[in-house]
Write an enzyme that holds these catalytic residues in place. Structure first.
Site, PDB file in Angstrom:
ATOM      1  N   GLY A  49       0.844  -1.186   0.000  1.00 38.53           N
ATOM      2  CA  GLY A  49       0.000   0.000   0.000  1.00 38.53           C
ATOM      3  C   GLY A  49       0.883   1.240   0.000  1.00 38.53           C
ATOM      4  O   GLY A  49       2.028   1.189   0.449  1.00 38.53           O
ATOM      5  N   GLN A  54       2.798   9.982   1.375  1.00 36.11           N
ATOM      6  CA  GLN A  54       4.109   9.331   1.316  1.00 36.11           C
ATOM      7  C   GLN A  54       4.894   9.712   0.062  1.00 36.11           C
ATOM      8  O   GLN A  54       6.092   9.449  -0.022  1.00 36.11           O
ATOM      9  CB  GLN A  54       3.949   7.801   1.347  1.00 36.11           C
ATOM     10  CG  GLN A  54       3.403   7.296   2.662  1.00 36.11           C
ATOM     11  CD  GLN A  54       3.338   5.787   2.656  1.00 36.11           C
ATOM     12  OE1 GLN A  54       2.371   5.207   2.186  1.00 36.11           O
ATOM     13  NE2 GLN A  54       4.386   5.133   3.139  1.00 36.11           N
ATOM     14  N   CYS A 100       6.346  -0.105   6.751  1.00 38.63           N
ATOM     15  CA  CYS A 100       5.908   1.103   6.065  1.00 38.63           C
ATOM     16  C   CYS A 100       7.054   1.596   5.186  1.00 38.63           C
ATOM     17  O   CYS A 100       8.193   1.649   5.656  1.00 38.63           O
ATOM     18  CB  CYS A 100       5.546   2.155   7.117  1.00 38.63           C
ATOM     19  SG  CYS A 100       4.963   3.704   6.406  1.00 38.63           S
ATOM     20  N   LEU A 101       6.745   1.942   3.938  1.00 36.66           N
ATOM     21  CA  LEU A 101       7.807   2.418   3.041  1.00 36.66           C
ATOM     22  C   LEU A 101       8.430   3.717   3.551  1.00 36.66           C
ATOM     23  O   LEU A 101       9.545   4.053   3.181  1.00 36.66           O
ATOM     24  CB  LEU A 101       7.266   2.618   1.619  1.00 36.66           C
ATOM     25  CG  LEU A 101       6.841   1.331   0.887  1.00 36.66           C
ATOM     26  CD1 LEU A 101       6.312   1.668  -0.503  1.00 36.66           C
ATOM     27  CD2 LEU A 101       7.987   0.340   0.796  1.00 36.66           C
ATOM     28  N   HIS A 142      -4.024   1.071   7.846  1.00 36.55           N
ATOM     29  CA  HIS A 142      -2.682   1.671   7.842  1.00 36.55           C
ATOM     30  C   HIS A 142      -2.630   2.835   6.847  1.00 36.55           C
ATOM     31  O   HIS A 142      -2.132   3.921   7.178  1.00 36.55           O
ATOM     32  CB  HIS A 142      -1.663   0.578   7.480  1.00 36.55           C
ATOM     33  CG  HIS A 142      -0.245   1.048   7.359  1.00 36.55           C
ATOM     34  ND1 HIS A 142       0.775   0.570   8.143  1.00 36.55           N
ATOM     35  CD2 HIS A 142       0.332   1.945   6.514  1.00 36.55           C
ATOM     36  CE1 HIS A 142       1.913   1.167   7.803  1.00 36.55           C
ATOM     37  NE2 HIS A 142       1.674   2.003   6.803  1.00 36.55           N
ATOM     38  N   GLU A 143      -3.152   2.604   5.628  1.00 38.67           N
ATOM     39  CA  GLU A 143      -3.065   3.636   4.587  1.00 38.67           C
ATOM     40  C   GLU A 143      -3.986   4.820   4.898  1.00 38.67           C
ATOM     41  O   GLU A 143      -3.613   5.976   4.653  1.00 38.67           O
ATOM     42  CB  GLU A 143      -3.402   3.049   3.208  1.00 38.67           C
ATOM     43  CG  GLU A 143      -2.465   1.942   2.752  1.00 38.67           C
ATOM     44  CD  GLU A 143      -0.992   2.304   2.841  1.00 38.67           C
ATOM     45  OE1 GLU A 143      -0.646   3.493   2.680  1.00 38.67           O
ATOM     46  OE2 GLU A 143      -0.183   1.394   3.108  1.00 38.67           O
ATOM     47  N   HIS A 146      -2.410   7.230   7.189  1.00 42.85           N
ATOM     48  CA  HIS A 146      -1.465   8.173   6.554  1.00 42.85           C
ATOM     49  C   HIS A 146      -2.175   9.460   6.119  1.00 42.85           C
ATOM     50  O   HIS A 146      -1.558  10.531   6.104  1.00 42.85           O
ATOM     51  CB  HIS A 146      -0.825   7.536   5.316  1.00 42.85           C
ATOM     52  CG  HIS A 146       0.381   6.693   5.609  1.00 42.85           C
ATOM     53  ND1 HIS A 146       1.504   7.178   6.234  1.00 42.85           N
ATOM     54  CD2 HIS A 146       0.651   5.398   5.319  1.00 42.85           C
ATOM     55  CE1 HIS A 146       2.404   6.210   6.331  1.00 42.85           C
ATOM     56  NE2 HIS A 146       1.924   5.117   5.790  1.00 42.85           N
TER      57      HIS A 146
HETATM   58 ZN   LIG Z   1       2.868   3.328   5.730  1.00 47.11          ZN
END
Ligand SMILES: [Zn+2]
Length: 175
Positions: A49, A54, A100-101, A142-143, A146
């Site tokens: 995701g 991000q 997480c990226l 999670h997304e 963000h």
């Molecule tokens: Zn993340």
């Protein structure tokens, strides 16, 4: 399409609340290109995701691979989820590993609602309602976090499980 630069923890864009789309904006070429680039970026970095903040865009959209096989590998094309509104179904919480990226090479255990419903727009501007449980529900939560400037560390009950990826692979995976 282009691979975008991913913001890392500490960049203020990850702590800001993203703004919703007007429905008419969704079909605009600039939005469609952002979605294509986000999908390409997510796949390049092997994410499941990726949310717009991000990639330094304060907009309420994320892309995700929400259908997975038994090994957790993506089975279908990633989809875009725009202006998501989550409702939690039931009261069951489950704790599991997340990464997480924007927080490279770290894993930690995060409690999430097991089952959710999501109202949103898809990339054509159509209204969609998704039902999800377990892994895809975790990805969506999670997304969506963000989009509100929330990172998975914030959701952890304790920081005790924080683990670097090498140590995660060594001590905390079954295979
Ligand atoms: Zn993340």
């Amino acid at each position: 399409m282009s691979i975008l630069k991913v913001a890392r923890m500490g960049h203020p864009v990850l702590r800001a609340k993203a703004r919703p789309f007007d429905r008419a904006e969704i079909k605009a070429p600039v939005t469609q290109k952002l979605i294509d680039d986000m999908i390409e970026t997510m796949l390049e970095y092997h994410g499941v995701g990726l949310a717009a903040p991000q990639v330094h865009e304060g907009l309420r959209v994320f892309v995700a691979s929400l259908e997975t096989n038994d090994d957790g590998d993506p089975e279908s094309e990633p989809m875009a989820v725009i202006n998501p509104e989550i409702s939690i179904v039931g009261s069951e919480m489950v704790e599991d590993w997340e990464g997480c990226l924007s927080i490279p090479d770290i894993r930690g255990r995060v409690p999430r609602a097991r089952e959710i419903k999501v109202r949103a727009f898809d990339r054509t501007g159509a209204r969609i309602e998704l039902s999800a449980h377990d892994f895809p529900a975790r990805v969506i939560q999670h997304e969506t976090d963000h989009l509100d400037g929330v990172l998975f560390f914030d959701r952890m009950r304790s920081l005790e499980s924080l683990t670097f990826l090498d140590e995660y692979s060594r001590y905390w995976t079954k295979d």
